[in-house]
Scaffold this motif. Structure first.
Motif, PDB file in Angstrom:
ATOM      1  N   LYS A 141       3.404 -47.858  -3.156  1.00 23.79           N
ATOM      2  CA  LYS A 141       2.403 -46.806  -3.321  1.00 23.79           C
ATOM      3  C   LYS A 141       2.368 -45.935  -2.072  1.00 23.79           C
ATOM      4  O   LYS A 141       2.359 -46.440  -0.955  1.00 23.79           O
ATOM      5  N   GLN A 146       2.592 -40.942  -7.395  1.00 25.14           N
ATOM      6  CA  GLN A 146       2.650 -42.013  -8.369  1.00 25.14           C
ATOM      7  C   GLN A 146       3.346 -43.237  -7.763  1.00 25.14           C
ATOM      8  O   GLN A 146       4.300 -43.096  -6.992  1.00 25.14           O
ATOM      9  N   PRO A 147       2.890 -44.441  -8.111  1.00 29.01           N
ATOM     10  CA  PRO A 147       3.561 -45.651  -7.614  1.00 29.01           C
ATOM     11  C   PRO A 147       4.996 -45.729  -8.128  1.00 29.01           C
ATOM     12  O   PRO A 147       5.328 -45.210  -9.191  1.00 29.01           O
TER      13      PRO A 147
END
Length: 205
Positions: A141, A146-147
């Motif tokens: 992350k 966005q992860p």
């Protein structure tokens, strides 16, 4: 020509292909146990984040990152893998210089991205033992992004766990780099000296 894909290959590419030569055969004989591989990746990630988010100048962080990467990543094995079948036509001096330049490109890519990795966190997910390497899954992350899912492939090299590949969003980064080198060499009649010259230019030598 020499892409930025090197970065994830040593900071975060998953089933591994069997490679020609003793390096590939050695990987097929053993795997790092899943708990050990997970602990290794967790320690490495914490150390990387600690340096990047910690105090010190950019040059201070570079000096601290280099030995960490050198100890954690099988740089020489990655260099041989990425050169692929062309290592059979390279002379020993060419292989030596190629490996040195590969290391320099790797480090330059990492150092050039220090700022982008500030505030990174990662969480181990699933670890899978495979023939030739243990794949440690993580969720990466970064602030306001966005992860990403990243798998770190760990194998025993000279009696210690080392990273031999990273799979980022399903893409093996060492296989991608190998393909990039092969494409360049194909356009240059398989001339390893041409690749070395391009890498010298890239690192300013």
């Amino acid at each position: 020509m020499i892409t930025r894909r090197h970065l994830l290959a040593c900071t975060a590419a998953a089933s591994l292909l069997a490679t020609a030569g003793p390096w590939g055969r050695a990987l097929a004989q053993a795997a790092v146990p899943a708990p050990e591989a997970t602990a290794f990746v967790t320690r490495l990630g914490s150390a990387l984040v600690g340096i990047i988010d910690g105090p010190g100048t950019y040059d201070d962080k570079k000096r601290r990152l280099q030995p960490l990467v050198e100890a954690a990543v099988d740089v020489e094995g990655l260099a041989r893998f990425c050169l692929g079948r062309y290592q059979r036509t390279a002379t020993p001096p060419q292989m030596q210089e190629f490996t040195q330049l590969f290391r320099a490109v790797l480090m330059n890519n990492i150092f050039g991205k220090i700022g982008e990795f500030q505030g990174v966190t990662f969480t181990p997910t699933t670890t899978i033992a495979r023939d030739g390497g243990t794949q440690v899954g993580t969720l990466i992350k970064r602030p306001n992004q966005q992860p990403n899912t990243v798998q770190w492939v760990v194998a025993p090299i000279a009696g210690a766990p080392r990273i031999i590949d990273v799979v980022a969003e399903g893409v093996s980064l060492r296989l991608t780099q190998q393909s990039d080198y092969a494409a360049f060499l194909s356009r240059n009649n398989g001339d390893v000296s041409a690749l070395i010259a391009a890498m010298r230019n890239q690192v300013g030598r």
